[in-house]
Design a protein around this motif. Structure first.
Motif, PDB file in Angstrom:
ATOM      1  N   TYR A  25     -10.770   6.622  -6.742  1.00  0.00           N
ATOM      2  CA  TYR A  25      -9.773   6.962  -5.706  1.00  0.00           C
ATOM      3  C   TYR A  25     -10.423   7.261  -4.370  1.00  0.00           C
ATOM      4  O   TYR A  25      -9.768   7.222  -3.343  1.00  0.00           O
ATOM      5  CB  TYR A  25      -8.867   8.128  -6.140  1.00  0.00           C
ATOM      6  CG  TYR A  25      -9.563   9.283  -6.826  1.00  0.00           C
ATOM      7  CD1 TYR A  25     -10.335  10.195  -6.132  1.00  0.00           C
ATOM      8  CD2 TYR A  25      -9.408   9.461  -8.207  1.00  0.00           C
ATOM      9  CE1 TYR A  25     -10.955  11.245  -6.772  1.00  0.00           C
ATOM     10  CE2 TYR A  25     -10.026  10.512  -8.864  1.00  0.00           C
ATOM     11  CZ  TYR A  25     -10.810  11.403  -8.150  1.00  0.00           C
ATOM     12  OH  TYR A  25     -11.417  12.437  -8.782  1.00  0.00           O
ATOM     13  N   ASN A  26     -11.717   7.568  -4.397  1.00  0.00           N
ATOM     14  CA  ASN A  26     -12.402   7.816  -3.128  1.00  0.00           C
ATOM     15  C   ASN A  26     -12.508   6.555  -2.276  1.00  0.00           C
ATOM     16  O   ASN A  26     -12.803   6.631  -1.091  1.00  0.00           O
ATOM     17  CB  ASN A  26     -13.812   8.371  -3.374  1.00  0.00           C
ATOM     18  CG  ASN A  26     -13.769   9.808  -3.850  1.00  0.00           C
ATOM     19  OD1 ASN A  26     -12.759  10.490  -3.668  1.00  0.00           O
ATOM     20  ND2 ASN A  26     -14.832  10.263  -4.482  1.00  0.00           N
ATOM     21  N   ARG A  78       0.819  -1.216   0.000  1.00  0.00           N
ATOM     22  CA  ARG A  78       0.000   0.000   0.000  1.00  0.00           C
ATOM     23  C   ARG A  78       0.855   1.270   0.000  1.00  0.00           C
ATOM     24  O   ARG A  78       0.552   2.250  -0.662  1.00  0.00           O
ATOM     25  CB  ARG A  78      -0.918   0.000   1.234  1.00  0.00           C
ATOM     26  CG  ARG A  78      -2.031   1.023   1.188  1.00  0.00           C
ATOM     27  CD  ARG A  78      -2.958   0.860   2.386  1.00  0.00           C
ATOM     28  NE  ARG A  78      -2.324   1.306   3.621  1.00  0.00           N
ATOM     29  CZ  ARG A  78      -2.517   2.522   4.173  1.00  0.00           C
ATOM     30  NH1 ARG A  78      -3.349   3.369   3.592  1.00  0.00           N
ATOM     31  NH2 ARG A  78      -1.900   2.846   5.282  1.00  0.00           N
ATOM     32  N   GLY A  79       1.959   1.229   0.711  1.00  0.00           N
ATOM     33  CA  GLY A  79       2.794   2.419   0.846  1.00  0.00           C
ATOM     34  C   GLY A  79       3.610   2.756  -0.389  1.00  0.00           C
ATOM     35  O   GLY A  79       4.244   3.813  -0.456  1.00  0.00           O
ATOM     36  N   VAL A 114     -14.108   6.995 -12.415  1.00  0.00           N
ATOM     37  CA  VAL A 114     -13.227   8.161 -12.303  1.00  0.00           C
ATOM     38  C   VAL A 114     -13.017   8.526 -10.837  1.00  0.00           C
ATOM     39  O   VAL A 114     -11.958   9.019 -10.454  1.00  0.00           O
ATOM     40  CB  VAL A 114     -13.759   9.369 -13.107  1.00  0.00           C
ATOM     41  CG1 VAL A 114     -15.130   9.813 -12.622  1.00  0.00           C
ATOM     42  CG2 VAL A 114     -12.783  10.533 -13.062  1.00  0.00           C
ATOM     43  N   LEU A 115     -14.044   8.267 -10.025  1.00  0.00           N
ATOM     44  CA  LEU A 115     -13.914   8.608  -8.611  1.00  0.00           C
ATOM     45  C   LEU A 115     -13.443   7.437  -7.766  1.00  0.00           C
ATOM     46  O   LEU A 115     -13.571   7.453  -6.539  1.00  0.00           O
ATOM     47  CB  LEU A 115     -15.261   9.130  -8.082  1.00  0.00           C
ATOM     48  CG  LEU A 115     -15.731  10.448  -8.708  1.00  0.00           C
ATOM     49  CD1 LEU A 115     -17.167  10.751  -8.281  1.00  0.00           C
ATOM     50  CD2 LEU A 115     -14.815  11.592  -8.309  1.00  0.00           C
ATOM     51  N   PHE A 133     -10.036   4.141  -2.163  1.00  0.00           N
ATOM     52  CA  PHE A 133      -8.729   3.575  -1.819  1.00  0.00           C
ATOM     53  C   PHE A 133      -7.975   4.530  -0.904  1.00  0.00           C
ATOM     54  O   PHE A 133      -8.246   5.732  -0.896  1.00  0.00           O
ATOM     55  CB  PHE A 133      -7.914   3.281  -3.085  1.00  0.00           C
ATOM     56  CG  PHE A 133      -8.528   2.204  -3.957  1.00  0.00           C
ATOM     57  CD1 PHE A 133      -8.483   0.876  -3.563  1.00  0.00           C
ATOM     58  CD2 PHE A 133      -9.146   2.529  -5.161  1.00  0.00           C
ATOM     59  CE1 PHE A 133      -9.043  -0.116  -4.364  1.00  0.00           C
ATOM     60  CE2 PHE A 133      -9.712   1.542  -5.963  1.00  0.00           C
ATOM     61  CZ  PHE A 133      -9.663   0.212  -5.564  1.00  0.00           C
ATOM     62  N   THR A 134      -7.015   3.974  -0.188  1.00  0.00           N
ATOM     63  CA  THR A 134      -6.315   4.784   0.822  1.00  0.00           C
ATOM     64  C   THR A 134      -4.840   4.957   0.492  1.00  0.00           C
ATOM     65  O   THR A 134      -4.008   5.098   1.378  1.00  0.00           O
ATOM     66  CB  THR A 134      -6.435   4.130   2.206  1.00  0.00           C
ATOM     67  OG1 THR A 134      -5.855   2.816   2.128  1.00  0.00           O
ATOM     68  CG2 THR A 134      -7.867   4.021   2.659  1.00  0.00           C
ATOM     69  N   PHE A 135      -4.496   4.895  -0.797  1.00  0.00           N
ATOM     70  CA  PHE A 135      -3.104   5.119  -1.190  1.00  0.00           C
ATOM     71  C   PHE A 135      -3.082   6.130  -2.321  1.00  0.00           C
ATOM     72  O   PHE A 135      -4.134   6.604  -2.768  1.00  0.00           O
ATOM     73  CB  PHE A 135      -2.449   3.789  -1.599  1.00  0.00           C
ATOM     74  CG  PHE A 135      -3.317   2.930  -2.493  1.00  0.00           C
ATOM     75  CD1 PHE A 135      -3.362   3.164  -3.861  1.00  0.00           C
ATOM     76  CD2 PHE A 135      -4.099   1.917  -1.945  1.00  0.00           C
ATOM     77  CE1 PHE A 135      -4.167   2.384  -4.671  1.00  0.00           C
ATOM     78  CE2 PHE A 135      -4.899   1.136  -2.767  1.00  0.00           C
ATOM     79  CZ  PHE A 135      -4.938   1.366  -4.136  1.00  0.00           C
ATOM     80  N   ASP A 136      -1.879   6.479  -2.779  1.00  0.00           N
ATOM     81  CA  ASP A 136      -1.723   7.523  -3.792  1.00  0.00           C
ATOM     82  C   ASP A 136      -2.491   7.186  -5.070  1.00  0.00           C
ATOM     83  O   ASP A 136      -2.509   6.033  -5.511  1.00  0.00           O
ATOM     84  CB  ASP A 136      -0.234   7.699  -4.139  1.00  0.00           C
ATOM     85  CG  ASP A 136       0.500   8.493  -3.063  1.00  0.00           C
ATOM     86  OD1 ASP A 136      -0.127   8.862  -2.060  1.00  0.00           O
ATOM     87  OD2 ASP A 136       1.717   8.761  -3.253  1.00  0.00           O
ATOM     88  N   PHE A 137      -3.065   8.208  -5.635  1.00  0.00           N
ATOM     89  CA  PHE A 137      -3.832   8.019  -6.866  1.00  0.00           C
ATOM     90  C   PHE A 137      -3.662   9.201  -7.803  1.00  0.00           C
ATOM     91  O   PHE A 137      -3.516  10.330  -7.377  1.00  0.00           O
ATOM     92  CB  PHE A 137      -5.328   7.864  -6.528  1.00  0.00           C
ATOM     93  CG  PHE A 137      -5.900   6.549  -6.977  1.00  0.00           C
ATOM     94  CD1 PHE A 137      -5.945   5.463  -6.129  1.00  0.00           C
ATOM     95  CD2 PHE A 137      -6.392   6.402  -8.282  1.00  0.00           C
ATOM     96  CE1 PHE A 137      -6.473   4.241  -6.551  1.00  0.00           C
ATOM     97  CE2 PHE A 137      -6.919   5.194  -8.714  1.00  0.00           C
ATOM     98  CZ  PHE A 137      -6.953   4.103  -7.851  1.00  0.00           C
ATOM     99  N   GLN A 138      -3.677   8.888  -9.098  1.00  0.00           N
ATOM    100  CA  GLN A 138      -3.731   9.936 -10.116  1.00  0.00           C
ATOM    101  C   GLN A 138      -4.998   9.707 -10.930  1.00  0.00           C
ATOM    102  O   GLN A 138      -5.411   8.571 -11.124  1.00  0.00           O
ATOM    103  CB  GLN A 138      -2.519   9.856 -11.062  1.00  0.00           C
ATOM    104  CG  GLN A 138      -1.181  10.037 -10.368  1.00  0.00           C
ATOM    105  CD  GLN A 138      -0.016  10.027 -11.340  1.00  0.00           C
ATOM    106  OE1 GLN A 138      -0.185  10.002 -12.544  1.00  0.00           O
ATOM    107  NE2 GLN A 138       1.184  10.044 -10.804  1.00  0.00           N
ATOM    108  N   THR A 189       2.199   1.996  -3.638  1.00  0.00           N
ATOM    109  CA  THR A 189       1.307   1.802  -4.778  1.00  0.00           C
ATOM    110  C   THR A 189       0.736   3.142  -5.249  1.00  0.00           C
ATOM    111  O   THR A 189       0.400   3.995  -4.444  1.00  0.00           O
ATOM    112  CB  THR A 189       0.154   0.847  -4.401  1.00  0.00           C
ATOM    113  OG1 THR A 189       0.711  -0.446  -4.143  1.00  0.00           O
ATOM    114  CG2 THR A 189      -0.861   0.724  -5.522  1.00  0.00           C
ATOM    115  N   VAL A 190       0.643   3.288  -6.568  1.00  0.00           N
ATOM    116  CA  VAL A 190      -0.048   4.423  -7.164  1.00  0.00           C
ATOM    117  C   VAL A 190      -1.090   3.871  -8.127  1.00  0.00           C
ATOM    118  O   VAL A 190      -0.769   3.113  -9.043  1.00  0.00           O
ATOM    119  CB  VAL A 190       0.909   5.353  -7.938  1.00  0.00           C
ATOM    120  CG1 VAL A 190       0.133   6.529  -8.537  1.00  0.00           C
ATOM    121  CG2 VAL A 190       2.025   5.856  -7.044  1.00  0.00           C
TER     122      VAL A 190
END
Lengths: 358, 245, 179
Positions: free
Chosen positions: B57-58, B41-42, B54-55, B60-65, B44-45
């Motif tokens: 990332y809402n 997790r630490g 598209v949303l 998940f709790t790790f970096d997202f683009q 991962t992007v």
């Protein structure tokens, strides 16, 4: 490394490395393919990344991905390729990622031609892709200046978290001139832990970062645009850059010209001086932000009768020049397109044909 | 007795915006479980597509683009080339990946970019309102194929997994489904393999997930599962189409 | 003082290289220089030309319609560019394959059979270096010793070619002095 004779395109590639940027993605297009050719050999030597993408569209997103995870990254292309990258550039500006784009302009519209042009001025300075955004646009007039601007572009893009474009005409890429790579322009990439998606472990944080451009709530998008606008206004306050030529005397005509075209104007100014006609010039080195105040003040000089904007296109920077002069002096345009570079004689003729009665 | 079913750390505690019966939630959970299990997790992007997810990332709790339509594989390429130590995945739907982004996914796969793609195939454009996708079934009605998809006019649905499996570059290409528990177990296994291959720096990996879209199909969730099983699975067979040597 | 040299010929005759070596030498001698190629489709087998501008001041316009000098390596180049050369300039003619003169009475015309000279040296590929040396000797734009160093540095990574090219340089100079 002292002074070396280098082709503009190769010097641009080397300048990026000297500036501390070791990541390059690109797609070949004349007249700037030598940047990719050069870096395909050079990047492995310095442990950098070189990748030829499948299209300019894809390249612009490779840049976006790399920039968003905190890397210094750049690409180079030419007019039609920059149009294709326009989509990605809009996203990168919206997501506030620093990245550098070099446009070695060729003739347009459409496939146009491969010879030098300045026909992408409006595209570069007024946005280019969709939505409200601006690029900081640097316009070199020599290979040496291209080198320095490329090197300065990276810290500027990081200062503003905004894409910076280096806008050169085909001649800047194709000609060879002596260049030096000033050591003091090498910079350390800024710390991007606050926003970059560089992995939580990398920044020893349990707080995730998100790089996005979608704001479905109108108030949020409006606020986001206002924040971007404030950045562009800061650029207008802090990043205006221009050069002047023969502005000390009582010139009757003010030329406004940039890039290679401004060098032709310099020769024309010298020749006209020898013939007894004083002509001055303001050369924007940054075309966004445009040196409105400098052009206005130079045009407003009492001796000045007329302002002439000289460009290798059909009069695009003219819009900014007219805005600067604000009706204070008659303002007109001279230029040529399609790879035709006006000669000093033609510029002289254009100056002489102006009506200089007070 | 301890807790046997908990929310994965990689999954955010939030209320879903997806429609009733939508299978995105299942796919999200599988990805989150695998990321937890692999302990990545630490580093991962994730890359979100354009479309219903598209949303994503809402959740998940790790970096997202967040990418543009179809360009996620190019963004993933950019990240992996400059940060090979990060674990990167794209999460894309069928309009995003198989239509506007077909060029990007083919070239990324062919270059053997070391990232993972989770490809949701529900035979329709979701967010834009139920238009025809490249994976829409023959005679399937959508808002832009109101008389049913006519192969004579727009061709047959694209089998993405099979097509990418023809590429010579080593890759892991699998098609699974998330419409019933018996498929979900296998889907989880495939996703786990895909991320593992990436961690071992071995190959590009893609898991296509046959999914449902009850809202845009105009069906109840139960009918949608039935339709997917009867209509989609025969045309989109499940299994591994390519495994790295 | 500014002088401009146009190099022109077929693609493959080493036109670009001649210009680059001259530009390098001029830079080494302390001048401002610009080298500009023709580029694009015409490079592939058609005509090739480049311009070198050498000056003791920063160079303004890099675009030159009327050069001071011309190095014509084939007939079409001579016919096309000879009329553009400024009075008093040098027109170098590759007389191995150009049977005509420039038709100009106001220039210094130098005809050298560079291909035959190169053949005697054992490699026709160095004909361009013969031409460059002959032109350099006649025009005196740069010092010959500096030109020699520029040739040496240009071939620095192909060291075994250096002696041949230096020989070509000497033969070119001799030919210019003899004519």
């Amino acid at each position: 490394m002292g002074k070396v004779l280098m082709k503009g395109n190769e010097a641009i590639g080397e300048a990026a490395i000297r500036a501390g940027c070791l990541n390059y993605f690109a797609y070949p297009i004349t007249p700037q393919s030598e940047v990719a050719e050069y870096l395909s050999r050079r990047m492995p030597e310095v442990g950098g990344v070189f990748l030829q993408g499948e299209s300019e569209v894809a390249v612009s997103y490779m840049i976006f991905g790399a920039a968003a995870c905190g890397a210094r990254v750049f690409t180079t292309s030419s007019s039609p390729g920059i149009s294709l990258m326009g989509e990605g550039i809009s996203y990168i500006a919206a997501a506030q990622c620093p990245a550098v784009f070099v446009n070695i302009m060729r003739g347009g519209p459409g496939l146009g031609g491969i010879l030098p042009s300045q026909a992408d001025y409006l595209q570069a300075t007024k946005g280019g892709g969709h939505g409200d955004y601006k690029l900081l646009v640097m316009a070199p007039a020599s290979v040496q200046e291209a080198v320095e601007m490329v090197m300065q572009a990276f810290p500027l893009s990081e200062k503003y978290r905004n894409p910076v474009m280096v806008l050169g005409d085909g001649l800047i890429g194709q000609m060879m001139e002596p260049v030096e790579f000033p050591e003091h322009l090498r910079t350390e990439p800024s710390n991007k832990d606050e926003w970059a998606t560089n992995g939580m472990d990398t920044r020893r944080s349990n707080q995730r970062n998100l790089v996005k451009t979608l704001y479905l709530v109108p108030e949020e998008l409006n606020a986001h645009n206002l924040m971007l606008k404030a950045k562009y206004e800061q650029m207008e306050r802090e990043e205006v850059r221009f050069d002047t030529y023969n502005l000390d005397g009582d010139y009757q005509v003010l030329l406004v010209s940039y890039g290679t075209m401004s060098r032709v104007c310099r020769t024309a100014i010298d020749n006209l001086k020898a013939q007894g006609l004083e002509v001055g010039m303001v050369r924007p080195q940054h075309v966004f932000p445009f040196p409105h105040k400098a052009v206005y003040e130079a045009a407003a000089r009492e001796s000045c009768r007329s302002v002439l904007c000289v460009e290798m296109c059909m009069g695009q920077m003219l819009e900014d020049v007219e805005r600067s002069v604000a009706g204070r002096r008659p303002t007109s345009w001279y230029g040529k397109c399609g790879g035709e570079v006006p000669t000093p004689e033609e510029v002289m003729q254009a100056v002489k044909s102006l009506s200089l009665k007070s | 007795m301890g807790k046997t079913f908990a929310r994965p750390e990689a999954l955010a505690e939030t209320i879903t915006h997806y429609c009733p019966g939508c299978t995105h939630g299942v796919a999200h959970r599988l990805v989150a479980e695998v990321i937890d299990e692999l302990g990545i997790r630490g580093r991962t992007v994730g890359i979100a597509p354009v479309g219903c997810a598209v949303l994503c990332y809402n959740y998940f709790t790790f970096d997202f683009q967040e990418s543009a339509h179809g360009r996620a594989p190019a963004m993933a390429t950019g990240i992996k080339r400059v940060r090979p130590d990060l674990i990167v995945f794209t999460y894309q739907g069928d309009g995003d990946l198989a239509s506007i982004g077909m060029g990007e996914i083919v070239h990324a796969a062919n270059r053997g970019e070391k990232f993972t793609t989770i490809f949701i195939n529900n035979a329709v454009y979701g967010m834009t309102g139920g238009q025809m996708a490249p994976t829409t079934m023959p005679d399937q009605r959508t808002t832009t194929s109101p008389f049913g998809r006519k192969a004579a006019e727009v061709g047959m649905p694209i089998r993405v997994a099979e097509m990418l499996a023809t590429l010579q570059t080593p890759a892991y290409i699998s098609r699974q489904s998330v419409i019933k528990p018996k498929y979900i177990t296998k889907a989880r296994k495939a996703i786990q393999k895909a991320f593992t291959y990436q961690m071992e720096n071995r190959c590009f990996s893609l898991v296509e997930l046959v999914s449902t879209c009850p809202t845009n199909w105009g069906m109840t969730p139960v009918d949608a599962v039935k339709w997917a099983e009867e209509k989609m699975l025969p045309y989109y067979p499940l299994g591994e189409f390519k495994t790295p040597a | 003082m500014q002088s401009e040299v146009q190099f022109a010929g077929f693609g493959g005759q080493g036109i670009m290289l001649m210009g680059q070596i001259l530009a390098q030498a001029a830079m080494d001698q302390g001048f401002e220089v610009v080298w500009i190629p023709s580029y694009g489709p015409e490079m592939r087998g058609g005509t090739a030309y480049c311009t070198v501008v050498i000056s003791d001041r920063p160079i303004g316009s890099p675009i030159i319609r009327n050069p001071q000098h011309l190095v014509a390596m084939n007939r079409p180049s001579l016919e096309k560019f000879a009329p553009t050369v400024k009075a008093g300039g040098v027109i170098f003619i590759n007389s191995s394959i150009i049977p005509i003169g420039s038709g100009r009475g106001d220039v210094d015309e130098l005809c050298v059979p560079i291909i035959e000279i190169a053949k005697e040296l054992g490699n026709t590929k160095v004909a361009n270096i013969v031409a460059l040396a002959a032109f350099g000797t006649r025009s005196r734009i740069v010092e010959f010793d500096i030109l020699r160093e520029a040739v040496r540095s240009k071939f620095a990574d192909k060291e075994k070619l250096i002696p041949l090219n230096l020989q070509a340089l000497e033969e070119g100079r001799k030919a210019a002095l003899a004519s």
